[in-house]
Structures are given as C-alpha cells and as structure tokens.
Design a protein around this motif. Structure first.
Motif, PDB file in Angstrom:
ATOM      1  N   PHE A   1    -128.876  44.543  25.922  1.00  0.00           N
ATOM      2  CA  PHE A   1    -130.046  45.144  25.288  1.00  0.00           C
ATOM      3  C   PHE A   1    -129.791  45.551  23.846  1.00  0.00           C
ATOM      4  CE2 PHE A   1    -132.440  49.070  24.315  1.00  0.00           C
ATOM      5  CZ  PHE A   1    -133.714  48.544  24.309  1.00  0.00           C
ATOM      6  N   GLY A   2    -128.774  46.337  23.613  1.00  0.00           N
ATOM      7  CA  GLY A   2    -128.489  46.817  22.259  1.00  0.00           C
ATOM      8  C   GLY A   2    -128.209  45.683  21.285  1.00  0.00           C
ATOM      9  N   ARG A   3    -127.374  44.747  21.693  1.00  0.00           N
ATOM     10  CA  ARG A   3    -127.048  43.608  20.838  1.00  0.00           C
ATOM     11  C   ARG A   3    -128.291  42.738  20.587  1.00  0.00           C
ATOM     12  NH1 ARG A   3    -123.881  40.025  23.930  1.00  0.00           N
ATOM     13  NH2 ARG A   3    -125.837  38.971  24.316  1.00  0.00           N
ATOM     14  N   ASP A   4    -129.028  42.445  21.658  1.00  0.00           N
ATOM     15  CA  ASP A   4    -130.219  41.599  21.519  1.00  0.00           C
ATOM     16  C   ASP A   4    -131.257  42.248  20.614  1.00  0.00           C
ATOM     17  OD1 ASP A   4    -128.965  39.861  23.226  1.00  0.00           O
ATOM     18  OD2 ASP A   4    -130.312  40.225  24.915  1.00  0.00           O
ATOM     19  N   PHE A   5    -131.430  43.561  20.755  1.00  0.00           N
ATOM     20  CA  PHE A   5    -132.392  44.253  19.900  1.00  0.00           C
ATOM     21  C   PHE A   5    -131.967  44.164  18.449  1.00  0.00           C
ATOM     22  CE2 PHE A   5    -133.952  47.888  17.558  1.00  0.00           C
ATOM     23  CZ  PHE A   5    -135.311  47.744  17.755  1.00  0.00           C
ATOM     24  N   GLY A   6    -130.691  44.399  18.184  1.00  0.00           N
ATOM     25  CA  GLY A   6    -130.189  44.318  16.812  1.00  0.00           C
ATOM     26  C   GLY A   6    -130.389  42.937  16.214  1.00  0.00           C
ATOM     27  N   GLU A   7    -130.072  41.898  16.992  1.00  0.00           N
ATOM     28  CA  GLU A   7    -130.255  40.531  16.507  1.00  0.00           C
ATOM     29  C   GLU A   7    -131.728  40.228  16.250  1.00  0.00           C
ATOM     30  OE1 GLU A   7    -128.382  38.009  19.390  1.00  0.00           O
ATOM     31  OE2 GLU A   7    -126.367  38.654  18.814  1.00  0.00           O
ATOM     32  N   SER A   8    -132.606  40.717  17.118  1.00  0.00           N
ATOM     33  CA  SER A   8    -134.035  40.452  16.915  1.00  0.00           C
ATOM     34  C   SER A   8    -134.560  41.157  15.671  1.00  0.00           C
ATOM     35  CB  SER A   8    -134.848  40.852  18.147  1.00  0.00           C
ATOM     36  OG  SER A   8    -134.861  42.255  18.308  1.00  0.00           O
ATOM     37  N   MET A   9    -134.044  42.343  15.388  1.00  0.00           N
ATOM     38  CA  MET A   9    -134.481  43.053  14.175  1.00  0.00           C
ATOM     39  C   MET A   9    -134.037  42.308  12.921  1.00  0.00           C
ATOM     40  SD  MET A   9    -136.354  45.484  15.121  1.00  0.00           S
ATOM     41  CE  MET A   9    -136.560  46.405  13.622  1.00  0.00           C
TER      42      MET A   9
ATOM     43  N   MET B   1    -136.371  39.355  12.616  1.00  0.00           N
ATOM     44  CA  MET B   1    -137.699  39.794  12.152  1.00  0.00           C
ATOM     45  C   MET B   1    -137.679  40.160  10.678  1.00  0.00           C
ATOM     46  SD  MET B   1    -139.155  41.851  15.467  1.00  0.00           S
ATOM     47  CE  MET B   1    -140.198  42.853  14.471  1.00  0.00           C
ATOM     48  N   GLY B   2    -136.540  40.641  10.195  1.00  0.00           N
ATOM     49  CA  GLY B   2    -136.410  40.959   8.782  1.00  0.00           C
ATOM     50  C   GLY B   2    -136.519  39.737   7.893  1.00  0.00           C
ATOM     51  N   GLY B   3    -136.277  38.566   8.471  1.00  0.00           N
ATOM     52  CA  GLY B   3    -136.372  37.328   7.715  1.00  0.00           C
ATOM     53  C   GLY B   3    -137.769  36.737   7.680  1.00  0.00           C
ATOM     54  N   ILE B   4    -138.682  37.340   8.415  1.00  0.00           N
ATOM     55  CA  ILE B   4    -140.060  36.853   8.424  1.00  0.00           C
ATOM     56  C   ILE B   4    -140.702  37.244   7.106  1.00  0.00           C
ATOM     57  CG2 ILE B   4    -142.336  37.074   9.485  1.00  0.00           C
ATOM     58  CD1 ILE B   4    -140.873  37.686  12.125  1.00  0.00           C
TER      59      ILE B   4
END
Length: 92
Positions: A60-68, A71-74
């Motif tokens: 969860f923690g790792r996946d959330f960090g990677e998704s953020m 999303m920052g690249g959008i």
C-alpha cells in the motif's frame, strides 16, 4: 439509507491514511459501484485482498507513493488551456 450509515464504511479511516478502504471493499462495504467492481476481476480482487492486510504482504505505502509520482507527471491545464466545470459530466 440515512446519510450517516451511507458513509459508515469510511468511519475507521476518517482521520487516518490507511488500508481500511480495502478492508471495507473485501467486506462488500464499498461506497461506489466501482469499489465493488474491484472484486469482479481476479487480478484486482487479489490486489484488494493483499492491500486489506496492511503490513502482511501489502504494498500500500509503496504503491501510493509510486502513483503520486505518476500523477505528478500528468500535465495540468492552466490559464486558458483548461476549464473548471460547473458540472463534472458536462463541458461548460
């Protein structure tokens, strides 16, 4: 359904950042149709079950960090490039 009970699945997580969302989904207590749909596909069902056991195989923690980061690249539209919709389903 009364408003208070409609949101009961989020009570445990109302003030914390945790995996209770996934625990609620595994107990068929999601808020949206799309929450329940996560259990329809074998791959997403396995992911939801894994995330509902934070600390025991959960990423969860790792996946959330990677998704953020992703999303920052959008590209965000600013100024005249985009619009804030008055009703999300419709173009102004």
């Amino acid at each position: 359904m009364a408003p208070a009970s409609a949101l009961s699945s989020t009570e445990k997580s109302s003030r914390t950042f945790d995996t209770h969302f996934y625990q609620g989904v595994t107990q068929n207590r999601g808020l949206l149709i799309s929450d329940a749909a996560l259990l329809d596909d074998p791959a997403t069902r396995a992911y939801v079950k894994r995330q509902s056991t934070y600390g025991v195989g959960s990423s969860f923690g790792r996946d959330f960090g990677e998704s953020m980061v992703r999303m920052g690249g959008i590209g965000v539209l600013t100024g005249n490039q985009g619009e804030i919709r008055k009703r999300c389903a419709f173009v102004n």
